[in-house]
Design an enzyme around this catalytic site. Sequence first.
Site, PDB file in Angstrom:
ATOM      1  N   GLU A 127       0.790  -1.244   0.000  1.00 11.34           N
ATOM      2  CA  GLU A 127       0.000   0.000   0.000  1.00 11.34           C
ATOM      3  C   GLU A 127       0.817   1.288   0.000  1.00 11.34           C
ATOM      4  O   GLU A 127       0.586   2.177   0.817  1.00 11.34           O
ATOM      5  CB  GLU A 127      -0.964  -0.030   1.203  1.00 11.34           C
ATOM      6  CG  GLU A 127      -1.832  -1.270   1.213  1.00 11.34           C
ATOM      7  CD  GLU A 127      -2.764  -1.380   2.430  1.00 11.34           C
ATOM      8  OE1 GLU A 127      -2.580  -0.639   3.403  1.00 11.34           O
ATOM      9  OE2 GLU A 127      -3.690  -2.213   2.376  1.00 11.34           O
ATOM     10  N   GLU A 234      -6.024 -10.845  -1.268  1.00 11.32           N
ATOM     11  CA  GLU A 234      -6.869 -10.613  -0.088  1.00 11.32           C
ATOM     12  C   GLU A 234      -8.352 -10.555  -0.467  1.00 11.32           C
ATOM     13  O   GLU A 234      -9.103  -9.695   0.003  1.00 11.32           O
ATOM     14  CB  GLU A 234      -6.452  -9.301   0.614  1.00 11.32           C
ATOM     15  CG  GLU A 234      -4.973  -9.215   0.943  1.00 11.32           C
ATOM     16  CD  GLU A 234      -4.593  -7.987   1.768  1.00 11.32           C
ATOM     17  OE1 GLU A 234      -5.485  -7.351   2.361  1.00 11.32           O
ATOM     18  OE2 GLU A 234      -3.399  -7.668   1.827  1.00 11.32           O
TER      19      GLU A 234
HETATM   20  C1  HXH Z   1      -5.510  -4.736   4.019  1.00  9.33           C
HETATM   21  N1  HXH Z   1      -5.648  -3.316   3.923  1.00  9.33           N
HETATM   22  C2  HXH Z   1      -4.142  -5.127   4.562  1.00  9.33           C
HETATM   23  O1  HXH Z   1      -3.260  -5.426   3.493  1.00  9.33           O
HETATM   24  C3  HXH Z   1      -4.199  -6.355   5.462  1.00  9.33           C
HETATM   25  O2  HXH Z   1      -2.922  -6.570   5.997  1.00  9.33           O
HETATM   26  C4  HXH Z   1      -5.175  -6.141   6.578  1.00  9.33           C
HETATM   27  O3  HXH Z   1      -5.202  -7.274   7.451  1.00  9.33           O
HETATM   28  C5  HXH Z   1      -6.513  -5.881   6.012  1.00  9.33           C
HETATM   29  C6  HXH Z   1      -6.620  -5.266   4.816  1.00  9.33           C
HETATM   30  C7  HXH Z   1      -6.861  -2.808   3.293  1.00  9.33           C
HETATM   31  C8  HXH Z   1      -7.160  -1.438   3.779  1.00  9.33           C
HETATM   32  C9  HXH Z   1      -6.406  -0.380   3.361  1.00  9.33           C
HETATM   33  C10 HXH Z   1      -6.648   0.902   3.843  1.00  9.33           C
HETATM   34  C11 HXH Z   1      -7.650   1.100   4.740  1.00  9.33           C
HETATM   35  C12 HXH Z   1      -8.403   0.034   5.157  1.00  9.33           C
HETATM   36  C13 HXH Z   1      -8.152  -1.228   4.684  1.00  9.33           C
HETATM   37  O4  HXH Z   1      -7.850   2.357   5.224  1.00  9.33           O
HETATM   38  C14 HXH Z   1      -8.918   3.071   4.863  1.00  9.33           C
HETATM   39  C15 HXH Z   1      -9.526   3.777   5.842  1.00  9.33           C
HETATM   40  C16 HXH Z   1     -10.628   4.525   5.536  1.00  9.33           C
HETATM   41  C17 HXH Z   1     -11.091   4.545   4.232  1.00  9.33           C
HETATM   42  C18 HXH Z   1     -10.488   3.814   3.257  1.00  9.33           C
HETATM   43  C19 HXH Z   1      -9.401   3.059   3.579  1.00  9.33           C
END
Ligand code: HXH
Length: 330
Positions: A127, A234
């Site tokens: 990310e 994922e």
């Molecule tokens: C994934 N991120 C990760 O790779 C994994 O390690 C984790 O266990 C779960 C999901 C996805 C993700 C990325 C950004 C995020 C939330 C989930 O943050 C946000 C917050 C608010 C709005 C949009 C995204």
Amino acid sequence: MGLASMYEDYFRIGAACAPDRLDKQGMHIAEHYRSITAENCMKPMEIQPAEGLFDFRQADKLVDYAFEHQLDVRGHTLVWHNQTGEWMFKDGNNHVTKETLFSRMKTHIATVMARYPLIKSWDVINEAIADEDNRFLRESMYSRIAGESYIEHAFECAHEANQSANLFYNDYNESDPKKRDKIVRLLKGLLEKGIPVHGIGMQGHWNLYGPSIEEIQAAIEAYASLGLRIEVTELDLSLFDWNDRRCDLLEPTSEMLELQANRYDEIFSLFRSYKDVIDSVTFWGAADDYTWLSDFPVKGRKNWPFLFDDRFQPKESYKRVTHFSRLERV
Ligand code: HXH
């Protein structure tokens, strides 16, 4: 015959899991999956909570389980702006210099990869691209201290640590055309510089309403055109649209489950048609009894994103994903 066996001629099917869920989910995972990913226990914060203090106990449990049951393991994740100890970026009260950060990254990457030499695929960077249209790189402690250079440094360290590992850049909203093009730009730049990056991890946190099949296909095409391998890392299909914050659902409606089955059907047909570039498809969980989506984006709201229900029974989605024509198998 389990899910992964049905897909033997296509790609490996995996699930994210946690060592303390193996008591409940272990049998189900061994029956239906061929690969596992640590949901949390291989993240930087878990493995190196303080500088030089490595704790591999949880990760070892998962890797031992995988070995006993002949499952592959995907390594997730070596470098991420989240779930990383504060210490990584600090020197007393100050920010670390780029040199110190790079040396800490190298130690972390080398130590973790040396512990698990049999892990064939690693998410080296997770990310790093920004969601905002007007930004390229995500703002994080890494980018603040080192700009874009931390990304190539991570891949170089990983390659030095294990020359036979497949090294991945992993991200979400990977099928959104604007973010996709930024990811392509990043990876193209790395490849042109000769940085050892071998694949792209498409997270696949999708829902019943999007992204469209056309967008997913265009993303696969764009990433594959760089000569990269693709792993879907994922996958889950939330029953709720992103802006839908309703909390009153005690069980999924039959309309939702039907829509989910249609979506899974078209998504897996698409994946099958790209089996030459897709090496694995991993769900971010094993069955509806546990999913991170029951806490995100709405805390405590249950979700049902997988092919198996709360009691590990196949859902309509499972049937549609596995009942493809044998004539297709060439
Ligand atoms: C994934 N991120 C990760 O790779 C994994 O390690 C984790 O266990 C779960 C999901 C996805 C993700 C990325 C950004 C995020 C939330 C989930 O943050 C946000 C917050 C608010 C709005 C949009 C995204």
